[in-house]
Every structure is written in C-alpha cells, then in structure tokens.
Write a protein that holds these residues in place. Structure first.
Motif, short mmCIF file in Angstrom:
data_model
loop_
_atom_site.label_atom_id
_atom_site.label_comp_id
_atom_site.label_asym_id
_atom_site.label_seq_id
_atom_site.Cartn_x
_atom_site.Cartn_y
_atom_site.Cartn_z
N ARG A 69 2.82 -6.27 -3.97
CA ARG A 69 1.54 -6.36 -4.69
C ARG A 69 1.47 -7.64 -5.52
O ARG A 69 0.43 -8.31 -5.55
N ALA A 70 2.58 -7.98 -6.17
CA ALA A 70 2.62 -9.22 -6.96
C ALA A 70 2.49 -10.44 -6.05
O ALA A 70 1.79 -11.40 -6.39
N TYR A 71 3.15 -10.39 -4.90
CA TYR A 71 3.03 -11.48 -3.92
C TYR A 71 1.56 -11.68 -3.53
O TYR A 71 1.05 -12.81 -3.51
N LEU A 72 0.88 -10.58 -3.21
CA LEU A 72 -0.52 -10.67 -2.78
C LEU A 72 -1.39 -11.28 -3.86
O LEU A 72 -2.30 -12.08 -3.56
N ASP A 73 -1.13 -10.94 -5.11
CA ASP A 73 -1.90 -11.52 -6.22
C ASP A 73 -1.67 -13.02 -6.33
O ASP A 73 -2.62 -13.80 -6.44
N ILE A 74 -0.42 -13.43 -6.27
CA ILE A 74 -0.10 -14.86 -6.36
C ILE A 74 -0.66 -15.60 -5.15
O ILE A 74 -1.23 -16.69 -5.28
N GLU A 75 -0.50 -15.00 -3.98
CA GLU A 75 -0.99 -15.63 -2.75
C GLU A 75 -2.50 -15.87 -2.84
O GLU A 75 -2.98 -16.95 -2.47
N ALA A 76 -3.24 -14.89 -3.34
CA ALA A 76 -4.69 -15.01 -3.44
C ALA A 76 -5.10 -16.06 -4.48
O ALA A 76 -6.10 -16.76 -4.30
N LEU A 120 8.21 -15.46 -12.19
CA LEU A 120 8.06 -14.35 -11.25
C LEU A 120 7.92 -13.02 -12.01
O LEU A 120 7.06 -12.20 -11.69
N LYS A 121 8.77 -12.82 -13.00
CA LYS A 121 8.71 -11.59 -13.79
C LYS A 121 7.37 -11.47 -14.52
O LYS A 121 6.80 -10.38 -14.59
N ALA A 122 6.87 -12.58 -15.02
CA ALA A 122 5.58 -12.56 -15.71
C ALA A 122 4.45 -12.17 -14.77
O ALA A 122 3.43 -11.63 -15.22
N ARG A 123 4.63 -12.39 -13.48
CA ARG A 123 3.62 -12.05 -12.48
C ARG A 123 3.87 -10.68 -11.85
O ARG A 123 3.20 -10.30 -10.92
N GLY A 124 4.89 -9.95 -12.34
CA GLY A 124 5.11 -8.58 -11.89
C GLY A 124 6.30 -8.36 -10.98
O GLY A 124 6.54 -7.24 -10.53
N PHE A 125 7.07 -9.39 -10.68
CA PHE A 125 8.23 -9.24 -9.81
C PHE A 125 9.40 -8.60 -10.55
O PHE A 125 9.55 -8.78 -11.76
N ARG A 126 10.21 -7.86 -9.79
CA ARG A 126 11.46 -7.29 -10.29
C ARG A 126 12.58 -7.67 -9.34
O ARG A 126 12.34 -8.09 -8.23
N PHE A 127 13.83 -7.49 -9.80
CA PHE A 127 15.02 -7.88 -9.05
C PHE A 127 14.94 -9.36 -8.69
O PHE A 127 15.12 -9.76 -7.54
N SER A 152 0.81 -1.22 0.00
CA SER A 152 0.00 0.00 0.00
C SER A 152 0.84 1.27 0.00
O SER A 152 0.31 2.37 -0.06
N TRP A 153 2.16 1.12 0.07
CA TRP A 153 3.03 2.29 0.19
C TRP A 153 3.17 3.03 -1.12
O TRP A 153 2.99 2.48 -2.20
N GLY A 154 3.54 4.32 -0.98
CA GLY A 154 3.73 5.19 -2.14
C GLY A 154 5.04 5.96 -2.04
O GLY A 154 5.97 5.58 -1.32
N GLU A 155 5.09 7.09 -2.73
CA GLU A 155 6.33 7.87 -2.85
C GLU A 155 6.85 8.38 -1.50
O GLU A 155 8.05 8.42 -1.28
N ALA A 156 5.95 8.76 -0.59
CA ALA A 156 6.41 9.23 0.73
C ALA A 156 7.16 8.12 1.47
O ALA A 156 8.16 8.38 2.15
N ASP A 157 6.70 6.89 1.30
CA ASP A 157 7.38 5.76 1.94
C ASP A 157 8.72 5.47 1.26
O ASP A 157 9.70 5.14 1.94
#
Length: 189
Positions: A101-108, A149-156, A71-76
């Motif tokens: 966010r990608a983790y949450l999608d895969i987890e769900a 992982l990359k296909a599901r939105g992960f980076r690094f 849920s974090w953004g630029e301030a974080d």
C-alpha cells in the motif's frame, strides 16, 4: 582475473546471483519493491535462505503485484502463514501487505524508483573496497532512506536492511575491487 567477493561462497545459486544480479543498477519500481520486501524477510536469516525460497515467495505473493498484495487481508495472512515455501513470520507478512500500500502511494505521487534513487542523486555510489571488512553495514544514506521509507508507511526497512537493499539493487557498488564484477557493474551504472 580477480576472485569473486567472498560472501557468495561456491553455491551455484549464490554465485549466479552474485555474478548476474547483485549490484546491477535496478530502476524498475516493482522490481525494487520486490527486492526490498525480500531483504525485509531476510532479517535474522541468511540471504541464501531467501534466495532459495525466492520462487516460492514470488508465487505466494502473486508475482509481487503490489496492487493485488495491497488488497489482501487476514485470510491471506493465514494462507501465507501456512505456506511452507516461504518464511512464515506474521510481522513480515503483514508488513509486506502494508508495504504494498505504501509502495502504491509513493508510486502514484512521484514514482517509487525515483523516490529511492534520489537518495543517491540518481546514480550509483562507486565504492572501492579491497576487503569485506571495509564494507559498512549501514551508512548515512541508508539511515536517511530508512527514515524516509518509514515516514511513508514502510516496515522492516531499518538502515541495515536498506543498505543490503542498496547493495543488491546497485545503488552502491560494493563488489570488492578485486572482484571481476566490480568494473562491469561500475560501467553499467
């Protein structure tokens, strides 16, 4: 009794990590996500650097709570870039937020642990390397997991990072056969 894997040296923190954590099969999705994030932060650095900062990372990233981090953004991001206790790299910090966010999608959808462990058919690969020179830096499986992982939105999460992650989380047992941890880890799978 044999000698420990040579990569851990004699630093007490590193030795404890080697003896008690590295290679032990991890099946908790959140713990797997934390380890994948930390391996991503390691890129270009030594693991002992990350290990020494692990508690600061846990504090800075809300105990690696993916719902909160996602849920974090630029301030974080700005707050984290100012935190001297962690590796202050904008790309890695932003990737961690996106990876939450990608983790949450895969987890769900299917469970993060199941998604990852399916790459090794649900059980650790038991390697039997005698020397560090035999241990690969990536494999066909780490390349496939990285791509998924990359296909599901992960980076690094390139294949080398993913292989280090697989070693750390016990998806592969890369303790050398001369290491006293090899057989113990093999039995824990």
């Amino acid at each position: 009794m044999g000698e420990r894997c040579g990569w851990c040296g004699t630093d007490p923190l590193y030795v404890a990590y080697h003896d008690d954590e590295w290679g032990v099969p991890e099946r908790d999705g959140r713990a797997l996500w934390e380890k994948l994030v930390l391996d991503g932060f390691q890129a270009g650095l030594s693991w002992i650097t990350i290990l020494r900062k692990r508690d600061a990372f846990r504090s800075a990233f809300a105990g690696f709570d993916p719902e909160m981090v996602g849920s974090w953004g630029e301030a974080d991001v700005a707050r984290l870039l100012a935190d001297p206790g962690i590796v202050r790299h904008r790309g890695k910090i932003e990737a961690t937020i996106g990876n939450a966010r990608a983790y949450l999608d895969i987890e769900a959808r299917e469970g993060f642990a199941a998604f990852l462990w399916d790459h090794v058919d649900g059980r650790p690969v038991q390697n039997r390397f005698a020397t560090l020179a035999e241990v690969p830096t990536e494999t066909a499986v780490s390349r496939a997991m990285s791509k998924a992982l990359k296909a599901r939105g992960f980076r690094f999460c390139g294949p080398t990072i993913v292989y280090a992650f697989m070693q750390a989380t016990g998806m592969v047992n890369d303790h050398l056969v001369t290491c006293p941890c090899h057989d113990r880890v093999a039995a824990s799978g």
